[in-house]
Design a protein around this motif. Structure first.
Motif, PDB file in Angstrom:
ATOM      1  N   ILE A 190       0.841  -1.203   0.000  1.00 51.51           N
ATOM      2  CA  ILE A 190       0.000   0.000   0.000  1.00 51.51           C
ATOM      3  C   ILE A 190       0.873   1.249   0.000  1.00 51.51           C
ATOM      4  N   PHE A 202      -8.478   7.505  -3.840  1.00 52.54           N
ATOM      5  CA  PHE A 202      -8.360   6.122  -3.393  1.00 52.54           C
ATOM      6  C   PHE A 202      -9.625   5.685  -2.658  1.00 52.54           C
ATOM      7  N   SER A 204     -10.350   2.384  -0.289  1.00 53.12           N
ATOM      8  CA  SER A 204      -9.692   1.212   0.292  1.00 53.12           C
ATOM      9  C   SER A 204     -10.710   0.314   0.970  1.00 53.12           C
ATOM     10  N   ALA A 209      -6.467  -2.944   5.563  1.00 51.92           N
ATOM     11  CA  ALA A 209      -5.964  -2.153   4.436  1.00 51.92           C
ATOM     12  C   ALA A 209      -6.262  -0.668   4.629  1.00 51.92           C
ATOM     13  N   SER A 210      -7.482  -0.352   5.056  1.00 51.95           N
ATOM     14  CA  SER A 210      -7.837   1.051   5.291  1.00 51.95           C
ATOM     15  C   SER A 210      -7.052   1.626   6.464  1.00 51.95           C
ATOM     16  N   LEU A 213      -3.501   2.320   5.184  1.00 53.75           N
ATOM     17  CA  LEU A 213      -3.452   3.511   4.328  1.00 53.75           C
ATOM     18  C   LEU A 213      -3.502   4.771   5.185  1.00 53.75           C
ATOM     19  N   ASP A 227      -8.686   9.946   0.280  1.00 57.40           N
ATOM     20  CA  ASP A 227      -8.941   8.538   0.577  1.00 57.40           C
ATOM     21  C   ASP A 227     -10.343   8.337   1.149  1.00 57.40           C
ATOM     22  N   SER A 237     -16.157  -2.247  -1.949  1.00 57.31           N
ATOM     23  CA  SER A 237     -15.271  -1.106  -2.237  1.00 57.31           C
ATOM     24  C   SER A 237     -15.084  -0.873  -3.724  1.00 57.31           C
ATOM     25  N   CYS A 255      -8.854   1.610  -6.534  1.00 58.14           N
ATOM     26  CA  CYS A 255      -9.481   0.770  -5.504  1.00 58.14           C
ATOM     27  C   CYS A 255      -8.422  -0.169  -4.948  1.00 58.14           C
ATOM     28  N   ILE A 256      -8.173  -0.067  -3.634  1.00 59.74           N
ATOM     29  CA  ILE A 256      -7.282  -1.012  -2.957  1.00 59.74           C
ATOM     30  C   ILE A 256      -8.172  -2.068  -2.307  1.00 59.74           C
TER      31      ILE A 256
END
Length: 372
Positions: A190, A202, A204, A209-210, A213, A227, A237, A255-256
């Motif tokens: 990331i 972004f 996430s 993961a969020s 970030l 974000d 997401s 998109c993560i």
């Protein structure tokens, strides 16, 4: 507290022969016990909770035995349709035990995405007409509750729910699986993505993961207003990001995603590919597990997600396992682009949580976009 082995033994005594669901942090000790002690064909970690109800139904039809479905209460939304239109007494009347982790229980501190769900968990079960009990936190009470559950199943042949509070299960030391060695962790990947795609918007996915970030932005002294941190609604997401991309064609949208989240609602990939936004980059970080809820495996290492993305119709598809390859893939701007990033499992023990509320995050993000 209840020993996971005790709970499992008492379930088998009342005739439970099959387990399926989506792991939950409140059930992680029990889920870990199942993983280590139940054959794979009798404990299936499903793509989503609705799939679990379908699997449980099929098991009952084939064997006339009792299945068990496990989930976090946030997964009740996925399960509601098949519980009401398939397993309900007014339809096929399928007996099953539904074990639900009670995140956001009133009076117990939890994350904001769980608060509302926690308030309405029992009310939802009552509205759906599913009898339930809050599982006692001692083994004697647990045994009594399971006997009452068994009586209901025998008499009525319809679903029965057990609602599980935080810290109900005692610790279980899971067996260690061999882990594939990859160069990067999810957080390191990331970091590369955030740095390489500066100036993008972004979205996430749910879970760590969020959180990662958010901390990367803090460490770098950067604003969080580019974000959108999807703290709930697991698996959605990519569709949030798609909705943004289609309406802001002049901005690059990233998109993560996670492997468990992407698999949970994989049909969304077809919508992305057929809508074909040129400004969309869909990055799926694949660590092979549901990391946020105990590290239970997903099927992402057993299927060819690269070829799935190609078959869906993404314009460019990459699978990478090093920082250098990731940076190269992120240079592709002719979207929709799909990048699968192979990473090792695990996260920092001291990983924090966002300091802003979800509404504050939304407002800052929309102000950055200029939509408010």
């Amino acid at each position: 507290m209840i020993s996971p082995s005790f709970f499992y033994d008492k379930l088998t005594e009342i005739g439970v022969g099959f387990f399926t669901g989506v792991p939950d942090s409140l059930l992680k000790q029990f889920c870990a016990y199942l993983k280590d002690n139940v054959p794979k064909e009798r404990n299936i970690i499903a793509a989503n909770e609705g799939c679990s109800v379908g699997l449980a139904t099929g098991y009952h039809l084939a064997t006339n035995r009792i299945p068990l479905v496990y989930m976090q209460n946030s997964g009740m939304g996925n399960a509601t349709n098949p519980l009401l239109s398939l397993a309900d007494p007014d339809v096929y009347n399928i007996p099953m035990i539904v074990v639900i982790g009670w995140r956001g229980e009133p009076g117990v501190h939890d994350e904001p995405q769980h608060v509302k769900q926690g308030k309405v968990t029992c009310t939802l079960l009552e509205t759906m007409g599913i009898p339930y009990c809050i599982l006692p936190e001692d083994e004697e009470g647990c045994e009594k509750a399971l006997k009452e559950c068994a009586e209901h199943l025998s008499k009525n042949g319809s679903p029965y729910a057990l609602v599980v509070r935080k810290n109900t299960f005692s610790e279980y030391q899971t067996k260690k699986d061999e882990e594939q060695a990859f160069e990067m962790s999810r957080e390191e990947a990331i970091g590369v993505i955030a740095d390489r795609l500066k100036g993008s918007l972004f979205v996430s996915t749910t879970g760590m993961a969020s959180r990662e970030l958010y901390e990367i932005r803090d460490r770098n002294g950067e604003s969080h207003d580019s974000d959108f941190l999807t703290v709930g609604s697991m698996g959605h997401s990519s569709q949030i990001a798609l909705g943004i991309a289609l309406n802001l064609p002049e901005r690059r949208i990233v998109c993560i995603d996670g492997d468990g989240a992407a698999i949970m609602h994989m049909g969304g990939m077809a919508t992305i590919a057929t809508q074909a936004p040129a400004n969309f980059i869909h990055i799926m970080i694949n660590n092979g597990v549901h990391d946020s809820v105990g590290g239970q495996p997903t099927v992402s290492r057993d299927i060819d997600i690269h070829r799935i993305a190609e078959a869906m119709g993404y314009r460019h598809v990459f699978t990478v396992d090093t920082k250098a390859k990731l940076e190269e893939a992120l240079g592709c701007e002719d979207g929709p682009v799909f990048v699968q990033v192979m990473v090792h499992r695990g996260a920092r023990k001291d990983l924090g949580r966002p300091k802003s509320t979800p509404v504050e995050n939304k407002v800052a993000f929309m102000k950055n976009i200029g939509s408010i």
